[in-house]
Design a protein around this motif. Sequence first.
Motif, PDB file in Angstrom:
ATOM      1  N   LYS A 120       0.849  -1.186   0.000  1.00 62.80           N
ATOM      2  CA  LYS A 120       0.000   0.000   0.000  1.00 62.80           C
ATOM      3  C   LYS A 120       0.887   1.239   0.000  1.00 62.80           C
ATOM      4  CE  LYS A 120      -3.268   0.175   3.096  1.00 62.80           C
ATOM      5  NZ  LYS A 120      -4.084   0.574   4.263  1.00 62.80           N
ATOM      6  N   SER A 121       0.661   2.118  -0.969  1.00 59.89           N
ATOM      7  CA  SER A 121       1.426   3.369  -1.021  1.00 59.89           C
ATOM      8  C   SER A 121       1.102   4.219   0.200  1.00 59.89           C
ATOM      9  CB  SER A 121       1.109   4.142  -2.304  1.00 59.89           C
ATOM     10  OG  SER A 121      -0.164   4.741  -2.207  1.00 59.89           O
ATOM     11  N   ILE A 122       1.943   5.194   0.460  1.00 61.87           N
ATOM     12  CA  ILE A 122       1.733   6.046   1.630  1.00 61.87           C
ATOM     13  C   ILE A 122       0.458   6.872   1.486  1.00 61.87           C
ATOM     14  CG2 ILE A 122       3.057   8.101   0.989  1.00 61.87           C
ATOM     15  CD1 ILE A 122       4.381   7.583   3.944  1.00 61.87           C
ATOM     16  N   SER A 123      -0.039   6.994   0.249  1.00 62.35           N
ATOM     17  CA  SER A 123      -1.313   7.695   0.026  1.00 62.35           C
ATOM     18  C   SER A 123      -2.505   6.741   0.019  1.00 62.35           C
ATOM     19  CB  SER A 123      -1.252   8.500  -1.272  1.00 62.35           C
ATOM     20  OG  SER A 123      -1.016   7.645  -2.367  1.00 62.35           O
ATOM     21  N   GLY A 124      -2.247   5.434   0.271  1.00 63.43           N
ATOM     22  CA  GLY A 124      -3.328   4.486   0.464  1.00 63.43           C
ATOM     23  C   GLY A 124      -3.715   3.624  -0.727  1.00 63.43           C
ATOM     24  N   GLU A 125      -3.004   3.736  -1.836  1.00 68.26           N
ATOM     25  CA  GLU A 125      -3.337   2.942  -3.017  1.00 68.26           C
ATOM     26  C   GLU A 125      -2.564   1.624  -3.025  1.00 68.26           C
ATOM     27  OE1 GLU A 125      -1.739   5.836  -5.505  1.00 68.26           O
ATOM     28  OE2 GLU A 125      -3.274   7.295  -4.997  1.00 68.26           O
ATOM     29  N   GLU A 126      -3.226   0.548  -3.463  1.00 64.98           N
ATOM     30  CA  GLU A 126      -2.543  -0.740  -3.620  1.00 64.98           C
ATOM     31  C   GLU A 126      -1.603  -0.647  -4.812  1.00 64.98           C
ATOM     32  OE1 GLU A 126      -2.173  -3.943  -1.960  1.00 64.98           O
ATOM     33  OE2 GLU A 126      -3.192  -2.662  -0.531  1.00 64.98           O
TER      34      GLU A 126
END
Length: 160
Positions: free
Chosen positions: A10-16
């Motif tokens: 998960k990216s730090i912005s919340g995207e898989e």
Amino acid sequence: MVRIYDYSVKSISGEEKSLADYKGDVLLIVNTASKCGFTPQFAGLQELYKSHNEHGFEILGFPCNQFHHQDPGNDQEISSFCQRNYGVTFPMFSKVDVKGENAHPLFTYLTEEAPGLMTKQIKWNFTKFLISKNGDVINRYAPQTKPESINKDIEKALEE
């Protein structure tokens, strides 16, 4: 056989994000912390990134709060801290555990492929794993290994 490209994070912005998106790139995967004696390594990591990114090199930063609670902030606070204090532009990911029963499967895989000297598990912040263009773990570097001292290994991996 499981490969590094089989994992998603998960990216730090919340995207898989699938690590398969990095096929063909040399990767340096690092567990990071914002309040650690090694935190200034962010500057050296950013320099490596600036020097080699256009040649197929990526740094993947994974904040971790398992070592004396040295990254207590949420993902937004961590992201802001890294950009504000060190100009970090390489990909950062959501905070993870890197050891123990709740360790992210990526870090379980990395420590199986490149065990440490005394133990497989990661012992501290800023442990680094260099990954080849083919997804193989080339080397594991101790927290005290400064990013600039990995430069030659990165250059070699980019040439292969």
